[in-house]
Design an enzyme around this catalytic site. Structure first.
Site, PDB file in Angstrom:
ATOM      1  NE  ARG A  28      40.315  25.237  59.029  1.00 46.41           N
ATOM      2  CZ  ARG A  28      41.217  25.993  59.660  1.00 46.41           C
ATOM      3  NH1 ARG A  28      42.133  26.638  58.965  1.00 46.41           N
ATOM      4  NH2 ARG A  28      41.215  26.101  60.977  1.00 46.41           N
ATOM      5  CG  ASP A  29      41.119  28.257  49.236  1.00 40.09           C
ATOM      6  OD1 ASP A  29      41.186  29.402  48.746  1.00 40.09           O
ATOM      7  OD2 ASP A  29      40.965  27.227  48.533  1.00 40.09           O
ATOM      8  CB  ILE A  30      37.390  24.315  48.814  1.00 34.94           C
ATOM      9  CG1 ILE A  30      36.698  22.980  48.873  1.00 34.94           C
ATOM     10  CG2 ILE A  30      37.803  24.655  47.391  1.00 34.94           C
ATOM     11  CD1 ILE A  30      35.353  22.965  48.161  1.00 34.94           C
ATOM     12  CG  ASN A  86      44.482  36.327  43.417  1.00 32.18           C
ATOM     13  OD1 ASN A  86      45.614  36.804  43.431  1.00 32.18           O
ATOM     14  ND2 ASN A  86      44.232  35.085  43.772  1.00 32.18           N
ATOM     15  CD  GLU A  94      40.717  30.115  40.017  1.00 31.28           C
ATOM     16  OE1 GLU A  94      40.217  29.417  40.918  1.00 31.28           O
ATOM     17  OE2 GLU A  94      41.810  29.874  39.486  1.00 31.28           O
ATOM     18  CB  VAL A  95      35.392  33.222  43.933  1.00 35.13           C
ATOM     19  CG1 VAL A  95      34.044  33.478  44.595  1.00 35.13           C
ATOM     20  CG2 VAL A  95      35.659  31.721  43.818  1.00 35.13           C
ATOM     21  CG  HIS A  99      38.264  35.842  47.747  1.00 28.41           C
ATOM     22  ND1 HIS A  99      37.547  36.117  46.597  1.00 28.41           N
ATOM     23  CD2 HIS A  99      39.349  35.145  47.345  1.00 28.41           C
ATOM     24  CE1 HIS A  99      38.161  35.586  45.566  1.00 28.41           C
ATOM     25  NE2 HIS A  99      39.270  34.995  45.987  1.00 28.41           N
ATOM     26  CG  HIS A 101      43.663  34.027  48.852  1.00 26.73           C
ATOM     27  ND1 HIS A 101      43.389  32.707  48.543  1.00 26.73           N
ATOM     28  CD2 HIS A 101      43.130  34.765  47.841  1.00 26.73           C
ATOM     29  CE1 HIS A 101      42.722  32.653  47.400  1.00 26.73           C
ATOM     30  NE2 HIS A 101      42.553  33.886  46.945  1.00 26.73           N
TER      31      HIS A 101
HETATM   32  P1  5GP Z   1      40.760  33.565  43.633  1.00 22.27           P
HETATM   33  O1  5GP Z   1      41.581  33.041  42.508  1.00 22.27           O
HETATM   34  O2  5GP Z   1      39.404  34.026  43.185  1.00 22.27           O
HETATM   35  O3  5GP Z   1      41.488  34.592  44.457  1.00 22.27           O
HETATM   36  O4  5GP Z   1      40.584  32.350  44.622  1.00 22.27           O
HETATM   37  C1  5GP Z   1      39.379  31.708  44.862  1.00 22.27           C
HETATM   38  C2  5GP Z   1      39.647  30.704  45.959  1.00 22.27           C
HETATM   39  O5  5GP Z   1      38.415  30.209  46.402  1.00 22.27           O
HETATM   40  C3  5GP Z   1      40.489  29.503  45.497  1.00 22.27           C
HETATM   41  O6  5GP Z   1      41.660  29.428  46.301  1.00 22.27           O
HETATM   42  C4  5GP Z   1      39.556  28.323  45.689  1.00 22.27           C
HETATM   43  O7  5GP Z   1      40.213  27.176  46.168  1.00 22.27           O
HETATM   44  C5  5GP Z   1      38.546  28.844  46.692  1.00 22.27           C
HETATM   45  N1  5GP Z   1      37.214  28.278  46.535  1.00 22.27           N
HETATM   46  C6  5GP Z   1      36.518  28.144  45.371  1.00 22.27           C
HETATM   47  N2  5GP Z   1      35.315  27.599  45.604  1.00 22.27           N
HETATM   48  C7  5GP Z   1      35.238  27.404  46.949  1.00 22.27           C
HETATM   49  C8  5GP Z   1      34.220  26.854  47.798  1.00 22.27           C
HETATM   50  O8  5GP Z   1      33.157  26.444  47.361  1.00 22.27           O
HETATM   51  N3  5GP Z   1      34.494  26.809  49.120  1.00 22.27           N
HETATM   52  C9  5GP Z   1      35.673  27.253  49.644  1.00 22.27           C
HETATM   53  N4  5GP Z   1      35.843  27.154  50.963  1.00 22.27           N
HETATM   54  N5  5GP Z   1      36.653  27.770  48.864  1.00 22.27           N
HETATM   55  C10 5GP Z   1      36.440  27.836  47.540  1.00 22.27           C
END
Ligand code: 5GP
Ligand code: ZN
Length: 113
Positions: A28-30, A86, A94-95, A99, A101
């Protein structure tokens, strides 16, 4: 490498995983943006779609099939859902561990971008 999603995949942060197989994990997304918000990642570290190679064709297929499996597990397969990846700076990634979503459980906003 200090990668939060590698840590989740390797169970260094326990109790997170909804799904794990040889190739992919889901958790799950945090910070969920909808009632169901799950992230699907490759078990091996890949930065982004841009870093996939032709040898990763099977892995790319596994990731997409995991979307279907998560939708079934989350009971959103028939109501529908959105799938987002993304990439890079303009994509607001961001990560830096690839991944997908999977977002659902309520109607999405119509617009993209
Ligand atoms: P991005 O913008 O990279 O596509 O989205 C990164 C997603 O990772 C965000 O929706 C954020 O809430 C989620 N996220 C960031 N850090 C963590 C974490 O430590 N654990 C979980 N489960 N989700 C995370
Ligand atoms: Zn990683």
């Amino acid at each position: 490498m200090d990668c939060i999603f590698c840590k989740i995949v390797n169970d260094e942060i326990p109790g997170q995983l909804l799904l794990r197989d040889e190739y992919v994990c889901a958790f799950r997304d945090i910070n969920p943006v909808a009632p169901s918000h799950v992230l699907i990642v490759p078990n091996k570290h890949v930065d982004s779609i841009d870093s996939l190679s032709t040898e990763d064709a099977g892995l790319a297929g596994k990731l997409l099939l995991a979307v279907k499996e998560i939708a079934r597990m989350e009971n959103i397969a028939s109501s529908g859902y959105r799938v987002i990846v993304n990439n890079g700076v303009d994509g607001h990634q961001e990560v830096q561990h690839l991944h997908i979503h999977v977002i659902g459980g309520a109607p999405m906003q119509h617009q993209l971008g």
